[in-house]
Design a protein around this motif. Sequence first.
Motif, short mmCIF file in Angstrom:
data_model
loop_
_atom_site.label_atom_id
_atom_site.label_comp_id
_atom_site.label_asym_id
_atom_site.label_seq_id
_atom_site.Cartn_x
_atom_site.Cartn_y
_atom_site.Cartn_z
N ILE A 10 8.40 59.83 -54.84
CA ILE A 10 8.42 58.80 -53.80
C ILE A 10 9.79 58.10 -53.77
N GLY A 11 10.34 57.82 -54.97
CA GLY A 11 11.63 57.13 -55.03
C GLY A 11 12.77 57.97 -54.47
N GLY A 12 12.85 59.22 -54.87
CA GLY A 12 13.95 60.09 -54.43
C GLY A 12 13.90 60.33 -52.93
N HIS A 29 17.46 67.40 -54.82
CA HIS A 29 17.17 68.46 -55.79
C HIS A 29 15.91 68.10 -56.56
N GLU A 30 14.92 68.97 -56.48
CA GLU A 30 13.64 68.72 -57.17
C GLU A 30 13.34 69.90 -58.08
N ARG A 31 12.99 69.60 -59.33
CA ARG A 31 12.81 70.70 -60.28
C ARG A 31 11.49 71.45 -60.09
N ALA A 32 10.49 70.77 -59.52
CA ALA A 32 9.18 71.43 -59.35
C ALA A 32 9.26 72.50 -58.26
N HIS A 96 -3.49 57.46 -50.00
CA HIS A 96 -3.44 58.56 -50.96
C HIS A 96 -1.96 58.79 -51.23
N ARG A 97 -1.62 59.01 -52.49
CA ARG A 97 -0.19 59.17 -52.83
C ARG A 97 0.44 60.33 -52.08
N ALA A 98 -0.33 61.41 -51.91
CA ALA A 98 0.23 62.57 -51.21
C ALA A 98 0.56 62.21 -49.76
N GLU A 118 16.55 72.30 -61.28
CA GLU A 118 16.52 71.31 -62.35
C GLU A 118 17.96 70.91 -62.66
N VAL A 119 18.27 69.64 -62.45
CA VAL A 119 19.62 69.16 -62.73
C VAL A 119 19.70 68.83 -64.21
N THR A 120 20.70 69.36 -64.89
CA THR A 120 20.79 69.13 -66.33
C THR A 120 21.92 68.16 -66.68
N GLY A 251 14.02 53.84 -59.08
CA GLY A 251 12.59 54.09 -59.36
C GLY A 251 12.32 54.06 -60.85
N ASP A 252 11.38 54.90 -61.29
CA ASP A 252 10.99 54.89 -62.70
C ASP A 252 12.15 55.22 -63.63
N ALA A 253 13.14 55.96 -63.16
CA ALA A 253 14.32 56.26 -64.00
C ALA A 253 15.02 54.97 -64.40
N LEU A 261 0.41 45.58 -61.95
CA LEU A 261 0.63 44.86 -60.69
C LEU A 261 0.62 45.82 -59.51
N GLY A 262 0.52 47.12 -59.79
CA GLY A 262 0.56 48.11 -58.71
C GLY A 262 1.87 48.05 -57.95
N GLN A 263 2.98 47.88 -58.67
CA GLN A 263 4.26 47.69 -57.98
C GLN A 263 5.30 48.76 -58.32
N GLY A 264 4.99 49.73 -59.19
CA GLY A 264 6.02 50.69 -59.61
C GLY A 264 6.62 51.47 -58.45
N ALA A 265 5.78 52.11 -57.66
CA ALA A 265 6.28 52.88 -56.52
C ALA A 265 6.84 51.96 -55.45
N CYS A 266 6.23 50.77 -55.32
CA CYS A 266 6.72 49.80 -54.33
C CYS A 266 8.16 49.40 -54.68
N MET A 267 8.44 49.24 -55.99
CA MET A 267 9.81 48.91 -56.41
C MET A 267 10.78 50.05 -56.08
C1 FAD Z 1 -1.72 55.02 -64.02
C2 FAD Z 1 -0.64 54.62 -63.05
C3 FAD Z 1 -0.99 53.91 -61.90
C4 FAD Z 1 0.00 53.52 -60.99
N1 FAD Z 1 -0.36 52.80 -59.89
C5 FAD Z 1 0.58 52.39 -59.02
C6 FAD Z 1 0.23 51.64 -57.84
O1 FAD Z 1 -0.93 51.36 -57.55
N2 FAD Z 1 1.22 51.21 -57.04
C7 FAD Z 1 2.53 51.48 -57.29
O2 FAD Z 1 3.40 51.05 -56.52
N3 FAD Z 1 2.90 52.19 -58.39
C8 FAD Z 1 1.96 52.65 -59.24
N4 FAD Z 1 2.32 53.39 -60.34
C9 FAD Z 1 3.75 53.65 -60.58
C10 FAD Z 1 4.27 54.80 -59.74
O3 FAD Z 1 3.46 55.94 -59.96
C11 FAD Z 1 5.71 55.13 -60.11
O4 FAD Z 1 6.45 53.96 -60.25
C12 FAD Z 1 6.36 55.98 -59.03
O5 FAD Z 1 5.60 57.12 -58.74
C13 FAD Z 1 7.76 56.40 -59.49
O6 FAD Z 1 8.34 57.24 -58.54
P1 FAD Z 1 9.73 57.94 -58.87
O7 FAD Z 1 10.07 58.73 -57.64
O8 FAD Z 1 10.71 56.97 -59.40
O9 FAD Z 1 9.41 58.92 -60.09
P2 FAD Z 1 8.48 60.22 -60.16
O10 FAD Z 1 7.31 60.10 -59.28
O11 FAD Z 1 8.26 60.47 -61.61
O12 FAD Z 1 9.40 61.38 -59.57
C14 FAD Z 1 10.44 61.96 -60.29
C15 FAD Z 1 10.71 63.34 -59.70
O13 FAD Z 1 11.88 63.89 -60.29
C16 FAD Z 1 11.66 65.25 -60.62
N5 FAD Z 1 12.59 65.55 -61.72
C17 FAD Z 1 12.53 65.09 -62.98
N6 FAD Z 1 13.58 65.55 -63.70
C18 FAD Z 1 14.33 66.31 -62.84
C19 FAD Z 1 15.54 67.04 -63.00
N7 FAD Z 1 16.21 67.06 -64.16
N8 FAD Z 1 16.03 67.71 -61.92
C20 FAD Z 1 15.37 67.68 -60.73
N9 FAD Z 1 14.21 66.99 -60.53
C21 FAD Z 1 13.69 66.31 -61.58
C22 FAD Z 1 10.19 65.30 -61.02
O14 FAD Z 1 9.66 66.59 -60.92
C23 FAD Z 1 9.58 64.33 -60.01
O15 FAD Z 1 9.21 64.98 -58.80
C24 FAD Z 1 1.36 53.82 -61.24
C25 FAD Z 1 1.70 54.57 -62.37
C26 FAD Z 1 0.72 54.97 -63.27
C27 FAD Z 1 1.11 55.76 -64.49
#
Ligand code: FAD
Length: 348
Positions: A10-12, A29-32, A96-98, A118-120, A251-253, A261-267
């Motif tokens: 979602i972040g990327g 670039h997505e590794r999946a 739904h997340r999807a 996969e970026v290394t 994002g999570d990185a 707080l349900g805010q991770g993806a929102c952030m």
């Molecule tokens: C139990 C749980 C409940 C949650 N509920 C909520 C909620 O209700 N509301 C909310 O806002 N947030 C929620 N979150 C948080 C939310 O899921 C995350 O903050 C959010 O999905 C992070 O998105 P992202 O894109 O930063 O990371 P990710 O979703 O982890 O995406 C990272 C992507 O990078 C790819 N990747 C990794 N390494 C490489 C590489 N070297 N090269 C290329 N690609 C790579 C991965 O395959 C993946 O697709 C919840 C989390 C958990 C664990």
Amino acid sequence: MKAIVVGGGIGGLAAAVSLRRVGWEVVVHERAAVFGEIGAGVGVMPNALRALEWMGVADEARRLGTPRVSGGIRSSDGRWLVRLPEVGQEKVIAMHRADLHGVLLRALPPEILFNNVEVTSVEELDADLVVAADGINSRLRAELLPGAPGPVYAGTTAWRGVAPGPRDLEITQTFGPGGEAGVLPLGDGRVCWFVAAVAPPSASLDPAELFADWHDPLPDLVSSTPEVIRHDIYELPPLPTFVSGRVALLGDAAHAMTPYLGQGACMALEDAVTLAACDGDLARYDAVRRPRAQEVWRGSRMAGRFGIGVRSPVALALRNFALRAMPTSVAVRVMTRFSAWEVPAMPR
Ligand SMILES: Cc1cc2nc3c(=O)[nH]c(=O)nc-3n(C[C@H](O)[C@H](O)[C@H](O)COP(=O)(O)OP(=O)(O)OC[C@H]3O[C@@H](n4cnc5c(N)ncnc54)[C@H](O)[C@@H]3O)c2cc1C
């Protein structure tokens, strides 16, 4: 100006949509093997909805999601501890997340999306800006900030899923001894749910057993879900910076937080829009984003201590009493305190 986004979560994807809006040439670039998201729910909070508005995709998110307002906090026996009224509140979009991921994916031309990559190392990327959106276990973060601590186990394990359920449910969070649960109805007969328990990492636990005597419809939702997703919850201790050279962490990185707080993806959505608004000025991105994301990170931690972290019967009774005694206006303020975010102004 060319940007490479590492990670198609979602972040990327949000970063790619946002940067393209301000004229950047972007590839992802997505590794999946496929771009996708897990079968669970996400509450698009008002702050995140403002980010989606800025990206130009909020209408589709509203169309695919369900606007929800009323709901509150219950105890595990089903009693309401806090009831949030509909009046005067901004709506949360239950999705739904999807679907959220799909909204972002469809806003991008397929020719800029590269899977199975996969970026290394940052060294291999030829771009003016690299967005490290590679999740909580970010490889790029480890390369750029080798001294920074990695993810730390937050003491809880969560299970999530989507199951058939009543259409008229409200958004609820439920507190019980050493556990927490949440229900996010999609309004179309599907209900996204999560349950979490205090437990050591990888503990062998069955959520259907753990939550069997919690209020309806939680036990049915858990037991009727064909594919339950389990996550041990890790959080990333606050980083000293979100940027290094031409790389921005997002994002999570940058700030993986507990889910209370349900805010991770929102952030992550806020990060994406802010990065675009900073238009390549990474010092500004760091100055604007880090305090905000880390404040929400701390808020999420506090919410966990006050919710799932309360275990003794006395503390539980006191906490529940305090919640029941809280005036509605205060409860609304507390529960929506991080939603009052606005998109930062563009520098020019
Ligand atoms: C139990 C749980 C409940 C949650 N509920 C909520 C909620 O209700 N509301 C909310 O806002 N947030 C929620 N979150 C948080 C939310 O899921 C995350 O903050 C959010 O999905 C992070 O998105 P992202 O894109 O930063 O990371 P990710 O979703 O982890 O995406 C990272 C992507 O990078 C790819 N990747 C990794 N390494 C490489 C590489 N070297 N090269 C290329 N690609 C790579 C991965 O395959 C993946 O697709 C919840 C989390 C958990 C664990």
